[in-house]
Motif scaffolding. Structure first.
Motif, short mmCIF file in Angstrom:
data_model
loop_
_atom_site.label_atom_id
_atom_site.label_comp_id
_atom_site.label_asym_id
_atom_site.label_seq_id
_atom_site.Cartn_x
_atom_site.Cartn_y
_atom_site.Cartn_z
N LYS A 152 42.68 3.06 96.07
CA LYS A 152 41.44 3.66 96.57
C LYS A 152 40.95 4.78 95.65
CE LYS A 152 43.47 4.70 100.50
NZ LYS A 152 44.80 4.14 100.18
N THR A 153 41.87 5.66 95.26
CA THR A 153 41.47 6.77 94.38
C THR A 153 41.12 6.25 92.99
OG1 THR A 153 42.81 8.32 95.65
CG2 THR A 153 42.18 9.01 93.44
N THR A 154 41.84 5.23 92.55
CA THR A 154 41.56 4.65 91.22
C THR A 154 40.15 4.07 91.19
OG1 THR A 154 43.90 4.10 91.02
CG2 THR A 154 42.40 3.02 89.48
N SER B 9 37.68 4.99 93.08
CA SER B 9 36.77 6.14 93.13
C SER B 9 36.62 6.77 91.74
CB SER B 9 37.30 7.21 94.09
OG SER B 9 37.50 6.67 95.38
N ARG B 10 37.75 6.83 91.02
CA ARG B 10 37.74 7.41 89.66
C ARG B 10 36.84 6.59 88.74
NH1 ARG B 10 43.20 7.73 89.03
NH2 ARG B 10 43.17 9.79 89.97
N LYS C 239 40.55 14.15 91.17
CA LYS C 239 41.77 14.38 91.93
C LYS C 239 41.68 13.71 93.28
CE LYS C 239 41.13 18.69 90.56
NZ LYS C 239 40.78 20.01 90.95
N SER C 240 42.83 13.40 93.81
CA SER C 240 42.85 12.87 95.16
C SER C 240 42.64 14.03 96.12
CB SER C 240 44.21 12.21 95.42
OG SER C 240 44.22 11.68 96.71
N THR D 292 43.43 14.71 98.98
CA THR D 292 44.30 14.56 100.15
C THR D 292 44.46 15.88 100.91
OG1 THR D 292 45.49 12.89 98.92
CG2 THR D 292 46.54 13.67 100.91
N HIS E 273 33.65 12.97 97.83
CA HIS E 273 34.80 12.07 97.91
C HIS E 273 35.76 12.59 98.97
CE1 HIS E 273 38.54 10.30 95.61
NE2 HIS E 273 38.29 9.67 96.73
N ASP F 286 39.09 12.18 101.56
CA ASP F 286 40.36 11.51 101.82
C ASP F 286 40.85 12.05 103.16
OD1 ASP F 286 42.94 10.62 102.09
OD2 ASP F 286 43.46 10.90 99.98
N GLU G 268 38.16 7.68 101.72
CA GLU G 268 39.47 7.03 101.82
C GLU G 268 40.02 7.30 103.22
OE1 GLU G 268 42.23 7.58 98.54
OE2 GLU G 268 40.59 8.20 97.23
#
Ligand code: ADP
Ligand code: MG
Length: 162
Positions: free
Chosen positions: A44-46, A48-49, A62-63, A65, A81, A83, A111
């Motif tokens: 998911k983060t990939t 988004s990146r 960055k994630s 989280t 973004h 999470d 996410e």
């Protein structure tokens, strides 16, 4: 929806996930909300990146989280973004002013949207990611007319339908 012409897409390696995000960036026009669904490590983060890089963001991604949300300004475009993995209670979203994020004409990535419950508006597009052998499999599900239009435009060349 998959049966109605949006087949799953094989993403054999990290580069393929980043590339998918870049391709999505070409089509994404705010206001737009994209949900990213899948287990920890699903990509998911990939994705988004790749999307943020495709939009022209050159710094790190960055994630979010621990911060719940990471804002980006790319030219005149605003991206938020989220999470929600560590969200203890969907009510926290009201506390951080979730409505204001959605009122802005922004591109919103979420996410772990399930953790947001009813506090989250419906997405235009959901990306379901799952581990598949060494890579990942992606299924797109539009949630609005805008999402349907986006999926229809999405170029399939270079992707093998799974
Ligand atoms: P999530 O945000 O869903 O928890 P991440 O985007 O952080 O997952 O990715 C977890 C790991 O999976 C990273 O090491 C990333 O490089 C890797 N990864 C992403 N996409 C793929 C893919 N298509 N095939 C193999 N590994 C991938
Ligand atoms: Mg993540």
């Amino acid at each position: 929806m998959t049966d109605k012409g949006f087949p799953a897409i094989d993403l054999p390696d990290e580069a393929a996930t980043l590339d998918f995000g870049r391709r999505l960036a070409v089509l994404a026009r705010p206001p737009l909300c994209i949900h990213l669904v899948g287990d920890l490590g699903a990509g998911k983060t990939t994705l988004s990146r790749g999307l943020l890089r495709g939009l022209g963001h050159e710094g790190s991604v960055k994630s979010p989280t621990y911060t719940l949300v990471e804002p980006y300004s790319i030219g005149s475009l605003q991206v938020f973004h989220f999470d929600l993995y560590r969200l203890a209670d969907p009510g926290e979203l009201a506390y951080i002013g979730i409505e204001d994020y959605f009122a802005a004409s922004a591109l919103i990535l979420v996410e772990w949207p399930d953790r947001g419950g009813a506090q989250l508006p419906n997405p235009d597009l959901s990306c379901y990611l799952a581990v598949c052998d060494e890579g990942r499999r992606l299924r797109l599900e539009p949630g609005s007319d805008k999402g349907v239009a986006l999926c229809r435009q999405f170029p399939r060349e270079g992707f093998s339908a799974a």
